[in-house]
Design an enzyme around this catalytic site. Structure first.
Site, PDB file in Angstrom:
ATOM      1  CG  ASN A 141      25.973  43.697  56.524  1.00 60.25           C
ATOM      2  OD1 ASN A 141      25.514  44.343  57.479  1.00 60.25           O
ATOM      3  ND2 ASN A 141      26.833  44.214  55.648  1.00 60.25           N
ATOM      4  CB  CYS A 195      26.165  52.176  57.410  1.00 63.94           C
ATOM      5  SG  CYS A 195      25.009  50.827  57.770  1.00 63.94           S
ATOM      6  CB  CYS A 202      37.021  41.309  21.698  1.00 66.72           C
ATOM      7  SG  CYS A 202      36.468  39.591  21.594  1.00 66.72           S
ATOM      8  CB  CYS A 239      38.241  33.237  22.375  1.00 70.12           C
ATOM      9  SG  CYS A 239      39.716  34.141  21.864  1.00 70.12           S
TER      10      CYS A 239
END
Length: 455
Positions: free
Chosen positions: A73, A134, A378, A381
Site C-alpha cells: 500500500n 510507515c 535437507c 523433497c
C-alpha cells in the site's frame, strides 16, 4: 474453557486479537463492526495532521491460485479531521468499554505530540501506539520509519510522549533496519510500556510490463510502498523473536505480520508476543475471520492444557538457538511412502537439480526411490511434494550423541584449509560433471519411466 483475555502493558481486552492501525480501523463504524464480530481490540488508523492521499493505493502479489500472498500500500495516515476521529473513539468506548481502543499517533514537534496525546486521552483511548514504522510518504517528511531508523530520535520522542501520557505507550517498530533490537532498546530507554512489530516492509511488488511503471500505478507512475500479508510472516516472527530474546528489551510485544488464522497468531505468541494485530487478512476476508481465530485458539489451548495466553507466551524461545549450538549428530533421511505417491516425480527433479542427487527413478514405476547414502536430510523433497505425508523425514541416529559446531570449534576439530579432510561434503558422492550432458533433454516423459544410473 480457557481464558483468552489479556492485560497488555495495562491495556485490557477480551482476547489477544487486535486490528492493526490501517484502513480497517479508519472509522468508528468499522471498529464497532469489528468489535461486534468478536475482535478484542483495535489500533485506530494513525492520527495526526490530516493527509491528502492519491487514487490507486494498493498492489498485490498473487502466487498461482492464491491471491494476495503479499499486499502493498502507498496510503498514508488518516485523512479525516482529528476531531472526527476523537469523537468516534469516545463513542466506541462508550459502546464497548471492555475492548481495547489504542490511538495510533504520528506528528512532528514536541508540542504536537503533547497536544495529540492529551486529546486522545480525553477521548477515552486506552493507550497509544507511536507510529515509527510507515515506510512511504510520511518518512519523506521526517516521520514514520525515518524516526524508527534513528534510535536517538525515537528515544527523544518517546520521552516527549511520556511527559504527558497517562495511558500505556506502545512503540511501533520498523522492519526496515539492520537490527530491530536497537530501536526496541531506544523505546525502553525512553520509557515506553511496550513495543509492536513489525510495520510494513519497504517494497515494490511488481512492474507493469507495458507501461513500465511500478504497481500501484498513479497516472503512469508509482512509488515504493509498505509490504505486508502472509508473505512477511517469517520476517515478522524472526524480529519478534529477536526482541523477545534480547535480555535488555524486556517489554511486552504486540506481534504483527502475516497473521491470517489462529495458527499464525499462536506462532507469534510462542515467540514472545502477548497480543497480535491483523490487517491484510481483515482487508481480504472481512472481520468475520475472527470467529475461526477465536475458536481455533480456544481449541489449541484446550488440547495443550493452557489456561491463559500467558501459559505459552514465549514457550518456543528456549528452542530457538544460534546455528553453532545445533546438534550436528542429529540425522534424518527422506522416506517415500509408496502407497501415497502420485508419480509426479517432482521430488526427483528438485533433488536432482537443486539439491544432492539423492533420489533415483525406477524402471516400471512412476514412484522414485531414495538413495539413502546420498541423502543429507535437507527436507527439500518433502517440501515440494504435493501430497501430505507422502515423504517424511525419519530419524536415523539413536539420539545418544550431541555435538555442536561450537564444541567442535573449541576442540579444534573443524575445517581450516580449503581442501581440508574434515569438510562435511568431502566423501559425499557427486556425479561427474559430464554425466549431466543430455540428461535434461532426455528427461522422463509423463506416463513413462526409466531407470537412471547413480554412478
Amino acid at each position: 474453557m480457557p481464558d483468552l483475555s489479556i492485560n497488555f502493558a495495562g491495556i485490557k481486552s477480551p482476547n489477544p486479537f487486535w486490528l492493526a492501525s490501517a484502513p480497517p480501523t479508519n472509522s468508528g463504524y468499522q471498529v464497532m463492526k469489528a468489535f461486534d464480530a468478536g475482535w478484542g481490540g483495535a489500533v485506530w488508523k494513525t492520527l495526526g495532521v490530516p493527509v491528502i492521499n492519491v487514487s490507486s493505493r494498493y498492489g498485490g502479489v498473487n502466487y498461482r491460485d492464491k491471491r494476495l500472498v503479499g499486499f502493498n500500500n502507498i496510503e498514508l495516515i488518516s485523512d479525516r479531521p482529528l476531531a472526527d476521529n476523537l469523537r468516534e473513539i469516545t463513542e466506541v468506548k462508550k459502546r464497548f468499554p471492555d475492548h481495547a481502543v489504542i490511538a495510533s499517533l504520528m506528528v512532528q514537534s514536541r508540542q504536537e505530540w503533547h497536544d495529540i496525546v492529551r486529546q486522545s486521552q480525553d477521548a477515552g483511548a486506552d493507550g497509544f501506539e507511536l507510529n515509527f514504522g510507515c515506510p512511504h510518504g510520511m518518512c519523506e517528511r521526517g516521520m514514520g520509519s525515518a524516526v524508527g531508523q534513528e534510535p536517538k530520535i525515537l528515544q527523544m520522542i518517546v520521552e516527549w510522549v511520556m511527559e504527558v501520557a497517562q495511558k500505556p505507550v506502545i512503540v511501533k517498530l520498523t522492519p526496515n533496519i539492520s537490527d530491530i533490537t536497537e530501536p526496541a532498546l531506544a523505546a525502553r530507554r525512553g520509557g515506553a510500556d511496550a513495543i509492536s512489530l513489525i510495520n510494513t516492509i519497504q517494497s515494490i511488488v511488481g512492474v507493469d510490463l507495458d507501461q513500465f511503471s511500478p504497481y500501484p500505478i498513479v497516472d503512469g507512475q508509482g512509488t515504493n510502498g509498505g509490504y505486508c500479508g502472509p508473505a512477511v510472516k517469517p520476517i515478522a516472527l524472526n524480529m519478534v523473536k529477536n526482541c523477545a530474546q534480547h535480555p535488555e528489551v524486556r517489554l511486552p510485544i504486540s506481534g504483527i505480520g502475516g497473521i491470517e488464522n489462529w495458527r499464525d497468531a499462536v506462532e507469534h505468541i510462542l515467540l514472545g508476543a502477548s497480543s497480535v494485530q491483523v490487517c491484510t487478512a481483515a482487508m481480504h476476508f472481512g472481520f468475520g475471520i475472527i470467529r475461526e481465530m477465536v475458536s481455533g485458539l480456544e481449541q489449541y489451548m484446550v488440547e495443550k492444557n493452557f489456561q491463559t495466553i500467558y501459559d505459552f507466551v514465549g514457550k518456543a524461545l528456549p528452542n530457538v538457538r544460534h546455528w553453532e549450538d545445533l546438534n550436528m549428530k542429529y540425522q534424518v533421511k527422506a522416506h517415500i511412502h509408496e502407497e501415497k505417491c502420485i508419480g509426479c516425480q517432482l521430488c526427483y527433479t528438485a533433488c536432482e537439480d537443486g539439491a544432492h542427487q539423492a533420489i533415483r527413478l525406477q524402471a516400471g514405476t512412476r514412484t522414485p526411490a531414495i538413495i539413502e547414502e546420498n541423502c543429507v536430510g535437507c527436507n527439500l523433497c518433502s517440501l515440494v511434494c504435493p501430497v501430505d505425508e507422502c515423504i517424511t523425514m525419519e530419524r536415523r541416529d539413536d539420539g545418544s550423541q550431541h555435538l555442536t559446531w561450537k564444541e567442535r570449534t573449541d576442540a579444534g576439530n573443524i575445517p581450516t584449509e580449503f581442501n581440508d579432510e574434515k569438510a562435511g561434503g568431502r566423501h559425499h558422492w557427486v556425479p561427474e560433471p559430464a554425466a549431466a550432458l543430455g540428461k535434461e533433454r532426455h528427461k522422463t516423459l509423463p506416463g513413462k519411466a526409466r531407470a537412471l544410473g547413480v554412478g
